[in-house]
Design a protein around this motif. Structure first.
Motif, mmCIF file in Angstrom:
data_model
loop_
_atom_site.group_PDB
_atom_site.id
_atom_site.type_symbol
_atom_site.label_atom_id
_atom_site.label_comp_id
_atom_site.label_asym_id
_atom_site.label_seq_id
_atom_site.Cartn_x
_atom_site.Cartn_y
_atom_site.Cartn_z
ATOM 1 N N ASP A 1 0.946 -1.226 -0.019
ATOM 2 C CA ASP A 1 -0.082 -0.053 -0.045
ATOM 3 C C ASP A 1 0.764 1.374 -0.010
ATOM 4 O O ASP A 1 0.556 2.195 -0.571
ATOM 5 N N PHE A 2 1.889 1.189 0.721
ATOM 6 C CA PHE A 2 2.859 2.492 0.797
ATOM 7 C C PHE A 2 3.674 2.697 -0.267
ATOM 8 O O PHE A 2 3.504 3.860 -1.048
ATOM 9 N N TYR A 3 3.955 1.632 -1.078
ATOM 10 C CA TYR A 3 4.734 2.041 -2.408
ATOM 11 C C TYR A 3 3.573 2.142 -3.731
ATOM 12 O O TYR A 3 3.935 2.619 -4.572
ATOM 13 N N SER A 4 2.332 1.628 -3.359
ATOM 14 C CA SER A 4 1.431 2.038 -4.554
ATOM 15 C C SER A 4 0.577 3.134 -3.973
ATOM 16 O O SER A 4 -0.356 3.574 -4.664
ATOM 17 N N SER A 5 0.891 4.015 -3.072
ATOM 18 C CA SER A 5 0.461 5.238 -2.615
ATOM 19 C C SER A 5 -0.974 5.035 -2.247
ATOM 20 O O SER A 5 -1.665 6.089 -2.351
ATOM 21 N N ARG A 6 -1.345 4.097 -1.500
ATOM 22 C CA ARG A 6 -2.497 4.091 -1.022
ATOM 23 C C ARG A 6 -2.238 4.328 0.645
ATOM 24 O O ARG A 6 -2.364 3.597 1.477
ATOM 25 N N TYR A 7 -2.220 5.607 0.726
ATOM 26 C CA TYR A 7 -1.683 5.993 2.148
ATOM 27 C C TYR A 7 -2.614 5.908 3.438
ATOM 28 O O TYR A 7 -2.552 5.400 4.470
#
Length: 434
Positions: free
Chosen positions: A288-294
């Motif tokens: 999620d972090f690296y996919s910008s799903r913060y």
């Protein structure tokens, strides 16, 4: 131009909404529970002194009486499998009779372990001294028979060194088993001068590293990891893995978090990905972090926080790591945009606009928000918009072109001047005058 700007703004808005993690997101995710830790399941992953230390730590930090007593009960049972009477007394004192007579002070067990310990210690001392005498006597006899001279002492030297190394190593094991970590460290370290093979050096370093970790002396951990790595020809994959784990703990303790895990060593690492499958919650957080799903990432982290605070190595770093992860997420969120609507951003991070504004102000003051690598940014508090003052890329390109043209012109003029000087033999004339 206006059409292009409208299209760009539309795309930016879509990206912002995507980063916010809307409620209708249908992705399949692992369920991360914030329920109370299962102490028994957690402790089953460890053995020996490490298991006991973690159980005692949980008992001290959990703030839950039921969990505390469960951890102390398991620590009590585990200690009685070994010989550490000092730790046993400490755990009994912490229990304070709350688990009944069965988990009180067992004087018979303590006295028996202490008697055996004294006998074992005396035996080790006698064996070491006797072995030294026997080796020296044997070497003296061999010298007489075969007329060995003092000029070639390698035979007796290696035998004596090996006996001393084994003796100190046994003492290190003895003290470690009984919880005297300082004495264990000293005896393991003393074997260094008596190691005759690479295997001995690696064993010594691993023993010192283990004790140093439990003592919290991570400077020694770093030093001895480096010493071990100086003999790469004798390192097997298991030993290399142990050294990397020890180095990782040292980096963590020294707050060098960037060395702990990078994207190419976690997500893009095929071997490590197998371990991530065993902990789906951590896998989802990283993805999620690296996919910008913060929003999703931070929600998962919050659910895990209570349990992470019960980890003996992470406890002192959880707050700092959580803050840095959040700051990194805020910075990455703003990075691609010319401007960001604070209301939408606050929704994405599930916080208030006022709170978000304060966070962004701090990051701008610390010069951490650098949208498109330009360090200057400002907040429109009235309209709740974050702006980045970008450099004029078109003007910058023209300026670079002019600069390169000027440099080219200067170089050409210098070449022409040199050619004319050579053509008119100016250098030869000057030489004749001299």
């Amino acid at each position: 131009m206006e059409g292009e700007e409208d299209l760009r703004e539309s795309m930016i808005e879509e990206d912002i909404r995507a980063n916010g993690g809307d409620a209708d997101d249908k992705r399949s995710k692992a369920i991360i529970s914030s329920e109370q830790m299962d102490v028994e399941a957690y402790a089953s992953s460890y053995t020996g002194r490490t298991k006991i230390a973690r159980l005692i730590f949980i008992a001290e930090k959990c703030g839950n009486t039921t969990m505390e007593l469960e951890a102390l009960r398991m620590a009590y049972d585990e200690i009685k499998k070994g010989e550490n009477t000092l730790l046993f007394r400490d755990v009994v004192e912490k229990i304070g009779g709350r688990l009944g007579a069965a988990y009180g002070m067992d004087h018979a067990w303590v006295d028996g372990v202490d008697r055996r310990a004294e006998a074992r210690k005396e035996k080790l001392e006698n064996e070491l001294n006797a072995y030294r005498v026997q080796v020296q006597a044997f070497v003296a006899t061999v010298k007489v028979i075969y007329k060995y001279s003092m000029e070639s002492p390698s035979f007796d030297t290696n035998l004596i060194k090996e006996s001393i190394r084994m003796g100190y190593n046994d003492f290190g094991d003895f003290y470690y088993a009984h919880g005297a970590l300082g004495d264990a460290f000293k005896n393991y370290a003393r074997t260094r001068d008596y190691c005759t093979t690479s295997k001995h050096i690696i064993q010594m370093c691993l023993n010192v590293i283990l004790v140093s970790i439990e003592m919290g002396q991570f400077t020694h951990v770093t030093n001895y990891v480096s010493k071990t790595e100086q003999t790469p020809e004798a390192l097997d994959p298991v030993t290399v893995a142990k050294l990397r784990c020890a180095a990782g703990l040292a980096y963590l303790e020294n707050k060098k978090y960037k060395h702990a895990a990078r994207k190419n060593k976690v997500i893009d690492n095929v071997n490590f990905r197998k371990f991530l499958e065993l902990v789906p919650e951590v896998r989802e957080i990283i993805n999620d972090f690296y996919s910008s799903r913060y929003a999703s990432c931070l929600e998962y982290l919050e659910n895990l926080k209570a349990n992470l605070l019960l980890d003996i190595h992470l406890y002192d770093h959880v707050q700092t790591l959580y803050s840095e992860i959040r700051h990194k997420a805020l910075i990455q969120y703003t990075h691609p945009f010319l401007s960001v609507d604070l209301n939408m951003m606050a929704s994405a991070f599930k916080t208030s606009v006022a709170g978000l504004e304060k966070e962004l102000e701090a990051l701008i003051t610390e010069n951490q928000i650098q949208v498109l690598f330009v360090p200057t940014a400002r907040i429109d508090s009235h309209n709740k918009i974050l702006y980045a003052r970008h450099a004029d890329q078109r003007n910058a390109t023209f300026q670079r072109a002019l600069q390169m043209g000027g440099e080219f012109d200067r170089d050409v003029r210098a070449l022409l001047l040199r050619a004319n000087l050579l053509k008119h033999e100016f250098n030869n004339r000057q030489s004749r005058k001299l």
